[in-house]
Motif scaffolding. Structure first.
Motif, PDB file in Angstrom:
ATOM      1  N   ARG A 124       0.832  -1.215   0.000  1.00  0.00           N
ATOM      2  CA  ARG A 124       0.000   0.000   0.000  1.00  0.00           C
ATOM      3  C   ARG A 124       0.863   1.260   0.000  1.00  0.00           C
ATOM      4  N   ARG A 125       1.892   1.271   0.823  1.00  0.00           N
ATOM      5  CA  ARG A 125       2.718   2.468   0.917  1.00  0.00           C
ATOM      6  C   ARG A 125       3.554   2.698  -0.338  1.00  0.00           C
ATOM      7  N   LEU A 126       4.064   1.618  -0.919  1.00  0.00           N
ATOM      8  CA  LEU A 126       4.859   1.772  -2.131  1.00  0.00           C
ATOM      9  C   LEU A 126       4.000   2.209  -3.307  1.00  0.00           C
ATOM     10  N   HIS A 127       2.783   1.678  -3.386  1.00  0.00           N
ATOM     11  CA  HIS A 127       1.891   2.051  -4.488  1.00  0.00           C
ATOM     12  C   HIS A 127       1.448   3.506  -4.389  1.00  0.00           C
ATOM     13  N   ALA A 128       1.506   4.064  -3.196  1.00  0.00           N
ATOM     14  CA  ALA A 128       1.103   5.467  -3.000  1.00  0.00           C
ATOM     15  C   ALA A 128       2.182   6.445  -3.449  1.00  0.00           C
ATOM     16  N   ILE A 129       3.377   5.953  -3.739  1.00  0.00           N
ATOM     17  CA  ILE A 129       4.473   6.832  -4.152  1.00  0.00           C
ATOM     18  C   ILE A 129       4.298   7.221  -5.614  1.00  0.00           C
ATOM     19  N   GLU A 130       4.416   8.498  -5.879  1.00  0.00           N
ATOM     20  CA  GLU A 130       4.309   8.995  -7.252  1.00  0.00           C
ATOM     21  C   GLU A 130       5.676   8.948  -7.926  1.00  0.00           C
ATOM     22  N   GLY A 131       5.740   8.234  -9.028  1.00  0.00           N
ATOM     23  CA  GLY A 131       6.933   8.202  -9.843  1.00  0.00           C
ATOM     24  C   GLY A 131       6.775   9.105 -11.040  1.00  0.00           C
ATOM     25  N   PRO A 132       7.697   9.071 -11.964  1.00  0.00           N
ATOM     26  CA  PRO A 132       7.612   9.940 -13.140  1.00  0.00           C
ATOM     27  C   PRO A 132       6.450   9.623 -14.069  1.00  0.00           C
ATOM     28  N   GLU A 133       5.860   8.446 -13.914  1.00  0.00           N
ATOM     29  CA  GLU A 133       4.734   8.062 -14.776  1.00  0.00           C
ATOM     30  C   GLU A 133       3.472   7.783 -13.975  1.00  0.00           C
ATOM     31  N   GLY A 134       3.411   8.301 -12.740  1.00  0.00           N
ATOM     32  CA  GLY A 134       2.259   8.060 -11.883  1.00  0.00           C
ATOM     33  C   GLY A 134       2.638   7.156 -10.728  1.00  0.00           C
ATOM     34  N   PRO A 135       1.641   6.570 -10.026  1.00  0.00           N
ATOM     35  CA  PRO A 135       1.948   5.680  -8.895  1.00  0.00           C
ATOM     36  C   PRO A 135       2.866   4.541  -9.323  1.00  0.00           C
ATOM     37  N   LEU A 136       3.794   4.156  -8.447  1.00  0.00           N
ATOM     38  CA  LEU A 136       4.707   3.069  -8.767  1.00  0.00           C
ATOM     39  C   LEU A 136       3.930   1.793  -9.057  1.00  0.00           C
ATOM     40  N   ASP A 137       4.387   1.066 -10.061  1.00  0.00           N
ATOM     41  CA  ASP A 137       3.802  -0.225 -10.417  1.00  0.00           C
ATOM     42  C   ASP A 137       4.413  -1.282  -9.498  1.00  0.00           C
ATOM     43  N   ILE A 138       3.581  -1.970  -8.719  1.00  0.00           N
ATOM     44  CA  ILE A 138       4.073  -2.902  -7.700  1.00  0.00           C
ATOM     45  C   ILE A 138       3.719  -4.334  -8.089  1.00  0.00           C
ATOM     46  N   SER A 139       4.741  -5.172  -8.180  1.00  0.00           N
ATOM     47  CA  SER A 139       4.546  -6.595  -8.463  1.00  0.00           C
ATOM     48  C   SER A 139       5.278  -7.408  -7.404  1.00  0.00           C
ATOM     49  N   MET A 140       5.116  -8.721  -7.457  1.00  0.00           N
ATOM     50  CA  MET A 140       5.703  -9.577  -6.431  1.00  0.00           C
ATOM     51  C   MET A 140       6.074 -10.935  -7.009  1.00  0.00           C
ATOM     52  N   THR A 141       7.195 -11.472  -6.557  1.00  0.00           N
ATOM     53  CA  THR A 141       7.568 -12.857  -6.841  1.00  0.00           C
ATOM     54  C   THR A 141       7.408 -13.654  -5.558  1.00  0.00           C
ATOM     55  N   THR A 142       6.653 -14.751  -5.611  1.00  0.00           N
ATOM     56  CA  THR A 142       6.308 -15.507  -4.410  1.00  0.00           C
ATOM     57  C   THR A 142       6.205 -16.989  -4.721  1.00  0.00           C
ATOM     58  N   ASN A 143       6.328 -17.826  -3.682  1.00  0.00           N
ATOM     59  CA  ASN A 143       6.093 -19.259  -3.877  1.00  0.00           C
ATOM     60  C   ASN A 143       4.614 -19.600  -3.718  1.00  0.00           C
ATOM     61  N   ALA A 144       3.797 -18.604  -3.425  1.00  0.00           N
ATOM     62  CA  ALA A 144       2.325 -18.695  -3.355  1.00  0.00           C
ATOM     63  C   ALA A 144       1.803 -19.334  -2.081  1.00  0.00           C
ATOM     64  N   ILE A 145       2.670 -19.866  -1.225  1.00  0.00           N
ATOM     65  CA  ILE A 145       2.201 -20.362   0.072  1.00  0.00           C
ATOM     66  C   ILE A 145       1.729 -19.158   0.882  1.00  0.00           C
ATOM     67  N   ARG A 146       0.522 -19.221   1.413  1.00  0.00           N
ATOM     68  CA  ARG A 146      -0.123 -18.139   2.166  1.00  0.00           C
ATOM     69  C   ARG A 146      -0.777 -17.095   1.266  1.00  0.00           C
ATOM     70  N   LEU A 147      -0.594 -17.200  -0.044  1.00  0.00           N
ATOM     71  CA  LEU A 147      -1.145 -16.184  -0.936  1.00  0.00           C
ATOM     72  C   LEU A 147      -2.668 -16.132  -0.880  1.00  0.00           C
ATOM     73  N   ASP A 148      -3.305 -17.304  -0.746  1.00  0.00           N
ATOM     74  CA  ASP A 148      -4.771 -17.311  -0.724  1.00  0.00           C
ATOM     75  C   ASP A 148      -5.336 -16.528   0.464  1.00  0.00           C
TER      76      ASP A 148
END
Length: 372
Positions: A124-148
């Motif tokens: 939430r906090r990272l997505h709220a940061i304004e970059g040169p093209e708008g809010p930062l695009d936030i992605s994640m690499t995960t093993n998916a355990i706990r993702l659900d």
């Protein structure tokens, strides 16, 4: 029927004068170029070879709930002391500085990022940061355990994309490879990701001889069934045991040869700065990619900078030098000081990872400590 594999050439970068700054190593303190507060914010975050950096990888923790045989020993590794791990406020501050320097995308990695208790707040906090093209695009690499358990909250917080690591679709082999019987938990996480509607959804598989090289086609069918894009990754010299050997790795050409036995693959356009050479699976809407980091490196178009969980800045996945942002953040360093150190690190970036160089030395840190 199938398409022969021709590795894409490494993109040619514009040569610029080599900067004189040097980054911190274990033996020497960091030095930064002299610049006024105004100068440090002026211009893109560019290295000495003309590569503009727009992609930030942040490792949130070195801990993981799996013990994959190619990554770490069964007993795990000595974990970072809690007091040495970046706080959310510190991550937020560094990301703000990097956004001012031109970063537009942030990928959260680990270890396993979902082990971080405040993961939703971080997104939430990272997505709220304004970059040169708008809010930062936030992605994640995960093993998916706990993702659900947190998928809906992550999406609401601003997560835009997911890469899920999965090297086998055989439950017994999964247990052997990861030393954990958590395949059903991964399946639940993948199902939650699919239902979230976040796209593209990617599945990453490390290609390993004698481990999963007999199920590449099974992995692709699994990805197609789950509306995911499969990406095979050549195994890299980032294992904790330092036993990697190029002579035994499965290269990109062999991966595509095995896939072409059952699937008709069509090359997809220019990869740009993407690490993957992508192919469309004819007769479907699916794509499959090969990240040939060893045999067809994409260093010439690399636009990444990496922040470890303990606040060390790395200008390359295979770098043996780091810049100590943690000490600067917890000292009396200003945002301008942080920006200077970042520019110094990027300015000292080498043209490539050098795996083929006779003097190549594997980084001391394994992948789990560096961040993917």
């Amino acid at each position: 029927m199938s398409t022969a594999y021709h590795p894409a050439p490494t993109p040619t970068a514009v040569a610029l004068p080599t900067p004189t700054v040097r980054v911190r190593s274990a033996e020497a303190p960091a030095t930064t170029p002299e610049a006024s507060p105004e100068d440090v914010w002026d211009g893109p975050l560019v290295d000495g070879f003309g590569r503009v950096h727009r992609d930030l990888r942040i490792s949130l923790t070195d801990k993981c709930n799996l013990r994959c045989t190619y990554c770490m020993p069964a007993e795990g590794l000595p974990w970072l002391a809690k007091e040495n791990v970046l706080t959310t406020d510190e991550i937020d501050r560094v990301a703000h500085v990097l956004a001012r320097l031109g970063i537009v995308e942030v990928r959260l990695t680990g270890g396993e990022p979902l082990l971080r208790p405040d993961i939703v707040d971080v997104v939430r906090r990272l997505h709220a940061i304004e970059g040169p093209e708008g809010p930062l695009d936030i992605s994640m690499t995960t093993n998916a355990i706990r993702l659900d358990r947190v998928m809906d909250d992550l999406k609401s917080a601003g997560l835009s994309r997911l890469n899920i690591s999965l090297d086998t679709v055989d439950p017994e082999r999964f247990a052997t490879l990861t030393r954990r019987e958590r395949f059903s938990a991964v399946q639940a996480g993948i199902a939650a990701a699919r239902e979230s509607g976040l796209r593209p959804l990617k599945i990453n598989a490390v290609a390993m001889r004698g481990v999963n090289d007999d199920e590449f086609c099974d992995l692709l069918r699994f990805a197609i069934d789950h509306e995911a894009q499969l990406r095979f990754i050549e195994q890299m010299p980032l294992d904790a045991g330092h036993v990697w050997s190029r002579h035994t790795m499965v290269d990109g050409a062999e991966i595509l040869e095995k896939l072409s036995a059952e699937f008709d693959l069509e090359p997809v356009g220019d990869r740009g700065s993407s690490p993957a050479e992508v192919f469309r699976v004819r007769g479907t809407d699916a794509t499959v990619g090969v990240i040939a980091s060893v045999t067809a490196p994409f260093c010439g178009a690399c636009d990444r900078v990496r922040l470890t969980a303990d606040g060390q800045l790395r200008n390359c996945l295979f770098a043996r030098e780091e810049s100590d942002l943690l000490s600067l953040l917890r000292g009396d360093g200003s945002d301008e000081d942080v920006a200077r150190m970042i520019r110094a690190s990027i300015g000292a970036k080498r043209p490539g990872h050098g795996i083929d160089d006779p003097g190549f030395l594997q980084p001391d840190r394994p992948m789990s400590a560096i961040g993917g």
